[in-house]
Design an enzyme around this catalytic site. Sequence first.
Site, PDB file in Angstrom:
ATOM      1  N   SER A  97      -9.880   2.149   2.468  1.00 20.27           N
ATOM      2  CA  SER A  97      -8.452   2.625   1.568  1.00 20.27           C
ATOM      3  C   SER A  97      -7.611   2.139   1.101  1.00 20.27           C
ATOM      4  O   SER A  97      -7.185   2.166  -0.062  1.00 20.27           O
ATOM      5  CB  SER A  97      -7.656   3.835   2.602  1.00 20.27           C
ATOM      6  OG  SER A  97      -6.630   2.947   3.778  1.00 20.27           O
TER       7      SER A  97
ATOM      8  N   SER B 222      -9.994  -0.645   6.624  1.00 20.93           N
ATOM      9  CA  SER B 222      -9.401  -0.322   5.300  1.00 20.93           C
ATOM     10  C   SER B 222      -8.807  -1.285   4.494  1.00 20.93           C
ATOM     11  O   SER B 222      -8.144  -0.962   3.662  1.00 20.93           O
ATOM     12  CB  SER B 222      -8.526   0.835   5.210  1.00 20.93           C
ATOM     13  OG  SER B 222      -9.152   2.165   5.317  1.00 20.93           O
TER      14      SER B 222
ATOM     15  N   LYS C  25       1.062  -1.300   0.031  1.00 18.60           N
ATOM     16  CA  LYS C  25       0.353   0.095  -0.240  1.00 18.60           C
ATOM     17  C   LYS C  25       0.831   1.173  -0.433  1.00 18.60           C
ATOM     18  O   LYS C  25       2.101   1.239   0.496  1.00 18.60           O
ATOM     19  CB  LYS C  25      -1.103   0.153   1.808  1.00 18.60           C
ATOM     20  CG  LYS C  25      -2.373   1.183   1.264  1.00 18.60           C
ATOM     21  CD  LYS C  25      -2.889   0.941   2.512  1.00 18.60           C
ATOM     22  CE  LYS C  25      -4.332   2.084   2.655  1.00 18.60           C
ATOM     23  NZ  LYS C  25      -4.806   1.506   4.109  1.00 18.60           N
TER      24      LYS C  25
END
Lengths: 475, 94, 487
Positions: free
Chosen positions: C154, C178, C79
């Site tokens: 996210s 997320s 990420k």
Amino acid sequence: MEFEPVIGLEVHVQLKTKSKLFCSCATEFGAAPNSQVCPVCLGHPGVLPVLNKQALDYAVLCGLALNCSISKFSKFDRKNYFYPDLPKNYQVSQFDKPICGKGKITFLINGNEKTIGITRAHLEEDAGKLVHSETGAESGVDFNRTGIPLLEIVSEPDLRTPEEAYMYLHMIKNIIEYLGVSDCNMEEGSLRCDANVSIRPKGQEKFGTKVEIKNMNSFRNVQKALAYELERQEDEILGGGIIVQETRLWDADKNQTFSMRTKEEAHDYRYFPEPDLVPVKLDENYIKSLENQLPELPFDRMNRFTKEYTLTGYDAQVLTSSREIADYYEECANLTDDYKAVSNWVQSELLREINEKKISIKESKVTPSKLTDMLKLIQKGVISGKIAKIVFHEIMRSGKDAEQIVKEKGLVQISNPDELKNIVEKVIKDNKKIVDDYKGGKEKSFMFLVGQVMKATQGKANPQLVTKMLKEAIG
Amino acid sequence: MSFTEKDVDYVANLSRISLSDEEKKNFTVQLEQILKYVEKLNRLNTDNIEPTAHILPVSNVFRDDVAKICPTTRFAVEQSALLVDGLFGVPRVI
Amino acid sequence: MSLYSKTAVELIGLLNKKEISSRDIVSSVFQRIEQVDTKINAFIYTDKENALKKADEIDKKRVNAEPLGLLGGVPVVLKSNLCCFTWPVSCASKILKGYNCAYTATSVEKLLREDAVPIGYANMDEFAMGSSCENSAFGVTRNPWNTDCIPGGSSGGSAAAVAADETILALGSDTGGSIRQPASLCGVVGLKPTYGRVSRFGLVAYASSLDQIGTLTKTVADNALLLKVISGHDCSDSTSIDRKVPDYPAYLNNSIKGLKIGIPKEYFVDGMDNEVEESVKKSIKTFEGQGAVPVEISLPHTDYAVACYYIIATAEASANLARFDGIRYGARSPQAENLIDLYEKTKSDGFGQEVKRRILLGTYVLSSGYYEAYYKKAQKVRTLIKNDFDTVFKKVDCILTPTSPTPAFKIGEKTNDPLKMYLSDIFTISLNLAGLPGISIPGGFTQSGLPIGMQLAGRPFEEEVILNAAYSFEKNTLFHTTKPTLS
């Protein structure tokens, strides 16, 4: 109307750890700009703090020395504000659970004891340093200092005069130096002080509006700034004005405080618990173990000196004003019984010499044994006090023994009446008028005659003997 | 408690974010709505409840006082868009 | 079947049998990225050159029979909020433009130590703030199952990359759901570990007391393996826990007979999508079929979790994001006339709307006069929420809920209604507040072919329990074998 000043001080002391409070960067003073930094103290994205155990120990040690209660539970908080010397734009500090709670310190002022309360002392990280060039459009930031552990010691608003503030600062510095946990060097910034000042009509209980003063870089400046500010506030009120709560900066060149008016200065720090650090829980055993490490502190030592060595409060205060001096004195006191003489010699000659040479007492060639050996020569009448000064400076210069110096330079006191007889007679003959004056009752004239004999013997004559012989000769 | 544009101004200044008029308008409405929503917490009596700052009961995590040389100091410093003689440049601060 | 579509466990088997090389896998994955990422936009950054170099090194080690790490040669995407030395970590924000990491996150170090091959950075909601991957300075990531839909957020890029076979493994971060929510919406396996299980050092903080790095994978077995690699105590993170890391893969084949699965009644209220609700009911039956025992439980403070979360998370974020001021790194506004100007211009240009919104909210709830009413209150409610879980975990071994109240929604559907967007995390947020581990696994599909995820929550540091249950479920449902067509 008579006013009473109310003063509180916030003292920031850099703790002398090898590494920073929350990262492993070195803390040495004077390194090249931004050479002692890492992603953690530069506030790079994703970094996390880990507490330096030594800094905690030092903080607790200071707290104990300041008679503070040590918190069994303390924690860190974020203090949020924007400034370029603050990499994360928040400072990790302590808000409602400082490591050290209420305490107090006592010191002498004009011979009287004064006790000042300590509100709290807490650990926090230091900020970086802003460097302003004379010409450039930019200021520059050096983050070497960022993250060095600071102990902020907050006093109660107990101080009533600038002089008290000065003495308080001295005592704080003295205590912390005794602990050996900080250099307490105001010039290098390892000790810094801000003041909160207000005045109120005498007898009134309610505090007046307080003003914060910053940027004072010596103890004397603190005293001066406070004196200036107190007068300014009094003038302001008497002139019908009001005191505005604000931060003022001391300008040492102009000897004035100036308002640091910045409308952006928002005092809403939004403290909240630092989620990246876990709480600190201290148990009795830990606190005890640090208590055991405490040396005898200046005030206690001063009191002991007055008793043990029958010194005046003033003398004892000077002699305990640093741990090194006090240690030196005590070493001397172990070697001689003439405590008073040691006290005089240390305070006058020795301290003057080391201050002039800007060396520490440990670096002086006049070691305790050399000093006391010299004092023994005085006691035994081998040299006079006056000659001793010459000997002292020679020891200071060469590090030789007093006895050797006396021998080499022929400084032995003349205590043999036969050797002095002719000189005494000559002085009386050459100073007929003075002798008459003395006989006529002018006591001072006699001292002149003694002086003349001393001069003729390069100070080596035994003064008591000279007095005796002169009196006998004049009749 | 109603949330107004004045509140938006206040927090925008505290957080050093300047907002366009449109942003200001939108955020006022949205934050007011969110704040109204979170007021449901007031339905709960929390008088005798300890606040949770850390979810795990951990304490006393320390490191030893050992100074180490960071291998990436230079790289880290050079991430700055404006270095002046090894210092981080900022608009003149008086 | 192409290598990119295989699981890590399968690939490691083939590697060990020397049927393929690590270079083959990495090449295959990059070929896939080149093929489909224009449609998905899961990646912000790729480092093919170094990935291939690393793969070659590992292949050489294998040829020389040198010891190899657990992930010897398997590609993994990070990420964009995980630091990897010299990589341009951006958090999908303009404000970090030009910044290259000056160090490597502990979790990434651990990957490297086990010979994983980092291939690049996945897209995300800016600074992990969002549930749709729409808040990215690098454009929206699309859901591989329906490119008109959001992938969740996210960690939307990580989830989409796994779902679209653009990577074998992925790391994400989970502050309020997320990892789990995008895993659910993309039909992959996503696990958020117990707070403190994985070091946060090197994870760009959003809300420090809630953030946790976790794993996104195609299967539960891969997840167990990846979790094993990144877990463990770290001296650089004061909140990481010094506790032995179980050999997660070894727990997977345990029987779940008698496993007590709590079904919280508060999670089946209005607003939930019918198909999601149906799926959960079917899932309960599936578990029952394997001998698990469903138990109705109550988590009475569930309804307060979202409110509690948005106060705590934004407050912490308001401080965490203060450092992005353009002075030491990242984008710096060139027109600033003075210091205040520099801060304001840099931040106003650099941060997107959602980030600004949350900073403002967080600043407000901490500001003078409101701290007690909002922040302190939320911390107390957090205690109540945690107590709820403590109570039920005396009765049950894990908790089953839907991961998200709805399947993937359309791009743009909720962008103008932040509160509605916040409510899409309603089932995941409580676990962050209570610090508990949770896993989202594929639990079925809607009629229109969108994945539905199931969430299993466990006791602190009992990841192996939920992994074991998840594995058992996976084996008996095989939802994971259905792949998006990407036409």
